[in-house]
Design an enzyme around this catalytic site. Structure first.
Site, PDB file in Angstrom:
ATOM      1  CG  HIS A 262      -0.270   0.359   2.500  1.00 51.85           C
ATOM      2  ND1 HIS A 262       0.325  -0.605   3.273  1.00 51.85           N
ATOM      3  CD2 HIS A 262      -0.073   1.523   3.144  1.00 51.85           C
ATOM      4  CE1 HIS A 262       0.844  -0.044   4.340  1.00 51.85           C
ATOM      5  NE2 HIS A 262       0.636   1.248   4.305  1.00 51.85           N
TER       6      HIS A 262
HETATM    7  C1  UD1 Z   1      -1.999   6.031   5.422  1.00 49.53           C
HETATM    8  C2  UD1 Z   1      -0.704   6.559   6.020  1.00 49.53           C
HETATM    9  C3  UD1 Z   1       0.359   5.467   5.973  1.00 49.53           C
HETATM   10  C4  UD1 Z   1      -0.141   4.188   6.624  1.00 49.53           C
HETATM   11  C5  UD1 Z   1      -1.468   3.775   6.013  1.00 49.53           C
HETATM   12  C6  UD1 Z   1      -2.021   2.604   6.775  1.00 49.53           C
HETATM   13  C7  UD1 Z   1      -0.333   8.962   5.703  1.00 49.53           C
HETATM   14  C8  UD1 Z   1       0.437   9.974   4.969  1.00 49.53           C
HETATM   15  N1  UD1 Z   1      -0.192   7.695   5.274  1.00 49.53           N
HETATM   16  O1  UD1 Z   1      -1.751   5.744   4.055  1.00 49.53           O
HETATM   17  O2  UD1 Z   1       1.502   5.904   6.679  1.00 49.53           O
HETATM   18  O3  UD1 Z   1       0.812   3.171   6.414  1.00 49.53           O
HETATM   19  O4  UD1 Z   1      -2.394   4.865   6.122  1.00 49.53           O
HETATM   20  O5  UD1 Z   1      -2.919   1.877   6.018  1.00 49.53           O
HETATM   21  O6  UD1 Z   1      -1.029   9.289   6.633  1.00 49.53           O
HETATM   22  N2  UD1 Z   1      -9.040   5.067   0.852  1.00 49.53           N
HETATM   23  C9  UD1 Z   1     -10.292   4.513   0.732  1.00 49.53           C
HETATM   24  N3  UD1 Z   1     -10.944   4.172   1.892  1.00 49.53           N
HETATM   25  C10 UD1 Z   1     -10.433   4.365   3.127  1.00 49.53           C
HETATM   26  C11 UD1 Z   1      -9.151   4.945   3.224  1.00 49.53           C
HETATM   27  C12 UD1 Z   1      -8.479   5.278   2.083  1.00 49.53           C
HETATM   28  O7  UD1 Z   1     -10.825   4.318  -0.353  1.00 49.53           O
HETATM   29  O8  UD1 Z   1     -11.081   4.025   4.144  1.00 49.53           O
HETATM   30  C13 UD1 Z   1      -8.312   5.389  -0.402  1.00 49.53           C
HETATM   31  C14 UD1 Z   1      -8.568   6.807  -0.896  1.00 49.53           C
HETATM   32  O9  UD1 Z   1      -8.581   6.770  -2.298  1.00 49.53           O
HETATM   33  C15 UD1 Z   1      -7.329   7.551  -0.428  1.00 49.53           C
HETATM   34  C16 UD1 Z   1      -6.255   6.481  -0.474  1.00 49.53           C
HETATM   35  O10 UD1 Z   1      -6.904   5.274  -0.138  1.00 49.53           O
HETATM   36  O11 UD1 Z   1      -7.028   8.659  -1.216  1.00 49.53           O
HETATM   37  C17 UD1 Z   1      -5.112   6.722   0.482  1.00 49.53           C
HETATM   38  O12 UD1 Z   1      -5.597   6.901   1.821  1.00 49.53           O
HETATM   39  P1  UD1 Z   1      -4.780   7.800   2.878  1.00 49.53           P
HETATM   40  O13 UD1 Z   1      -5.384   7.686   4.215  1.00 49.53           O
HETATM   41  O14 UD1 Z   1      -4.582   9.160   2.337  1.00 49.53           O
HETATM   42  O15 UD1 Z   1      -3.355   7.142   2.874  1.00 49.53           O
HETATM   43  P2  UD1 Z   1      -2.921   5.622   3.022  1.00 49.53           P
HETATM   44  O16 UD1 Z   1      -2.309   5.198   1.740  1.00 49.53           O
HETATM   45  O17 UD1 Z   1      -4.048   4.823   3.567  1.00 49.53           O
HETATM   46  N1  UDP Z   2      -4.123  -5.271   8.646  1.00 48.19           N
HETATM   47  C1  UDP Z   2      -5.403  -5.795   8.709  1.00 48.19           C
HETATM   48  N2  UDP Z   2      -6.024  -6.128   7.540  1.00 48.19           N
HETATM   49  C2  UDP Z   2      -5.428  -5.991   6.334  1.00 48.19           C
HETATM   50  C3  UDP Z   2      -4.111  -5.451   6.279  1.00 48.19           C
HETATM   51  C4  UDP Z   2      -3.489  -5.093   7.454  1.00 48.19           C
HETATM   52  O1  UDP Z   2      -5.945  -5.954   9.776  1.00 48.19           O
HETATM   53  O2  UDP Z   2      -6.070  -6.315   5.317  1.00 48.19           O
HETATM   54  C5  UDP Z   2      -3.462  -4.870   9.911  1.00 48.19           C
HETATM   55  C6  UDP Z   2      -2.126  -5.514  10.153  1.00 48.19           C
HETATM   56  O3  UDP Z   2      -2.282  -6.768  10.762  1.00 48.19           O
HETATM   57  C7  UDP Z   2      -1.446  -4.487  11.052  1.00 48.19           C
HETATM   58  C8  UDP Z   2      -1.979  -3.184  10.544  1.00 48.19           C
HETATM   59  O4  UDP Z   2      -3.197  -3.483   9.851  1.00 48.19           O
HETATM   60  O5  UDP Z   2      -1.847  -4.654  12.398  1.00 48.19           O
HETATM   61  C9  UDP Z   2      -0.985  -2.570   9.602  1.00 48.19           C
HETATM   62  O6  UDP Z   2      -1.576  -1.537   8.902  1.00 48.19           O
HETATM   63  P1  UDP Z   2      -1.058  -1.011   7.502  1.00 48.19           P
HETATM   64  O7  UDP Z   2      -0.284  -2.066   6.816  1.00 48.19           O
HETATM   65  O8  UDP Z   2      -2.242  -0.467   6.802  1.00 48.19           O
HETATM   66  O9  UDP Z   2      -0.167   0.238   7.923  1.00 48.19           O
HETATM   67  P2  UDP Z   2       1.347   0.445   8.391  1.00 48.19           P
HETATM   68  O10 UDP Z   2       1.621  -0.456   9.531  1.00 48.19           O
HETATM   69  O11 UDP Z   2       2.223   0.206   7.205  1.00 48.19           O
HETATM   70  O12 UDP Z   2       1.382   1.884   8.757  1.00 48.19           O
END
Ligand code: UD1
Ligand code: UDP
Length: 363
Positions: free
Chosen positions: A202
């Site tokens: 991601h």
């Molecule tokens: C964010 C964090 C990242 C973390 C990740 C965990 C920042 C800068 N990044 O990244 O550090 O590892 O969360 O998962 O804060 N979207 C949906 N539904 C949702 C959420 C997101 O459709 O519920 C889609 C949207 O198109 C959005 C994109 O995902 O623009 C990215 O979401 P965003 O929260 O901005 O960043 P992450 O990539 O999730």
């Molecule tokens: N996770 C989850 N379902 C998924 C993917 C990840 O429950 O489909 C959990 C995972 O076990 C961990 C956390 O989400 O506890 C990690 O989140 P993510 O990878 O989104 O973010 P990061 O740790 O890179 O910030």
């Protein structure tokens, strides 16, 4: 004592679940959900399964560009803090929700408490690196999961009120793994114990580059084993945008599924033969589950897992990821890298001691 907690992404909800349980033994916690993640499978299911208290404030900020998302959070959190007038503000990790909470609090001269302080990738093109550095520099109390994180803070002259706690994600695994195994069955995912690879991708650096994204998915398709792939919405959107969906559809061994719940994820991690990821949390959980991990990134903040020989960094463009996956043999998982599973307890107790000291000094 009153503490406002600010969180809003999937990994933060996992951390909040562990810490809230302990913190609420000693203090009043006001939970602010920024709504950075909002799909049921990215947020709602975590509140339900992990029995996270209902948020006192649902800010509903959602997705936007970095500036807009962070700015809207900053404004909304400031309003909450003025209304609640807490003794401190607690933030987790390195997301836009983290920095918004930390900035709103510090501009109101409220102490910021940072859980997961001192992590560094030393790569400032990552939004998370900027978020971490700034949050650490405006924090009054810093809880670091490892000695390496404390060393990083020392390099930046942050030495006061820095406490090594171990990792709250380890607490979460210990608390939940039994519950996960009772609630879910591996068969429901159509895979067999140790006969599949679990993958999550991601990070912006992978999803936003067509070259990297297609190299990763082509490598998955070239494997003999099944690959279970809970798809982050960001990755799903980017695959569509780049016209790469055929890479999933045409590969019989790739099982792309909706994001799974935390308990389902623990089960999938424990039974995987190998984990391939760019997630911070999943790298550690692979170690806790004693499953070899390949991290599709140029660097990691969780250096201990790489040093232990249980996690390896891979460049999917320069190397053939499928060959690396087939050949990787981890070293021993014996060393306890991330504490004793009591990080949340330590965080709650140290927070109370810090706030009591502060009150005594000001009174
Ligand atoms: C964010 C964090 C990242 C973390 C990740 C965990 C920042 C800068 N990044 O990244 O550090 O590892 O969360 O998962 O804060 N979207 C949906 N539904 C949702 C959420 C997101 O459709 O519920 C889609 C949207 O198109 C959005 C994109 O995902 O623009 C990215 O979401 P965003 O929260 O901005 O960043 P992450 O990539 O999730
Ligand atoms: N996770 C989850 N379902 C998924 C993917 C990840 O429950 O489909 C959990 C995972 O076990 C961990 C956390 O989400 O506890 C990690 O989140 P993510 O990878 O989104 O973010 P990061 O740790 O890179 O910030």
């Amino acid at each position: 004592m009153k503490i406002v907690t600010v969180a809003g992404t999937r990994p933060q909800l996992v951390k909040v679940a562990s810490v809230s349980r302990e913190l609420r033994k000693y203090a009043t916690e006001v939970l602010v959900n920024t709504g950075q993640h909002y799909d049921y499978r990215m947020a709602g299911v975590f509140f339900e399964e992990l029995q996270i208290p209902k948020p006192d404030y649902d800010l509903g900020i959602g997705s936007a560009s970095h500036g807009k998302q962070t700015g809207e959070m900053l404004m909304a959190i400031e309003e909450v803090l003025i209304k609640e007038s807490p003794d401190a503000v607690l933030v987790y990790g390195d997301t836009n929700s983290t920095i918004a909470g930390a900035l709103a609090a510090s501009k109101l001269h409220l102490p910021v408490i940072h859980v997961e302080a001192g992590l560094r990738s030393f790569n400032k093109t990552m939004p998370e690196e900027i978020n971490r550095i700034i949050t650490d520099h405006v924090s009054s109390l810093l809880f670091s999961p490892t000695g390496a994180a404390i060393d990083n803070l020392r390099q930046e002259n942050i030495t006061e009120n820095v406490i090594e706690t171990g990792d709250v994600m380890y607490d979460a695994v210990l608390y939940n793994i039994g519950i996960a195994e009772e609630k879910y069955q591996l068969e429901a995912f159509g895979v067999k114990e140790k006969k599949y690879i679990l993958a999550t991708i991601h990070r912006a650096e992978n999803t936003d580059s067509e070259e990297r994204l297609s190299a990763i998915f082509r490598a998955f398709a070239a494997l003999d084993d099944d690959v279970i792939l809970p798809l982050h919405p960001r990755t799903k959107n980017k695959l569509r945008e780049f016209g790469l969906e055929h890479l999933l559809v045409n590969a019989a061994n790739i099982k792309a599924i909706e994001p799974v719940s935390y308990l389902e994820m623990l089960l999938l991690e424990k039974n995987a033969s190998t984990i391939v990821t760019d997630s911070g949390g999943v790298q550690k959980e692979a170690y806790f589950a004693r499953v070899p991990c390949l991290t599709v990134r140029p660097e990691t903040e969780w250096v201990e897992t790489v040093e232990a020989g249980c996690n390896m960094l891979v460049d999917p463009v320069k190397e053939d990821l499928s060959v690396v996956i087939k050949n990787f043999r981890p070293k021993s998982f014996e060393v306890q890298l991330y504490g004793d599973g009591k990080a949340a307890q330590k965080i709650a107790k140290e927070t109370m001691m810090y706030l009591e000291r502060k009150t005594a000094l000001s009174g």
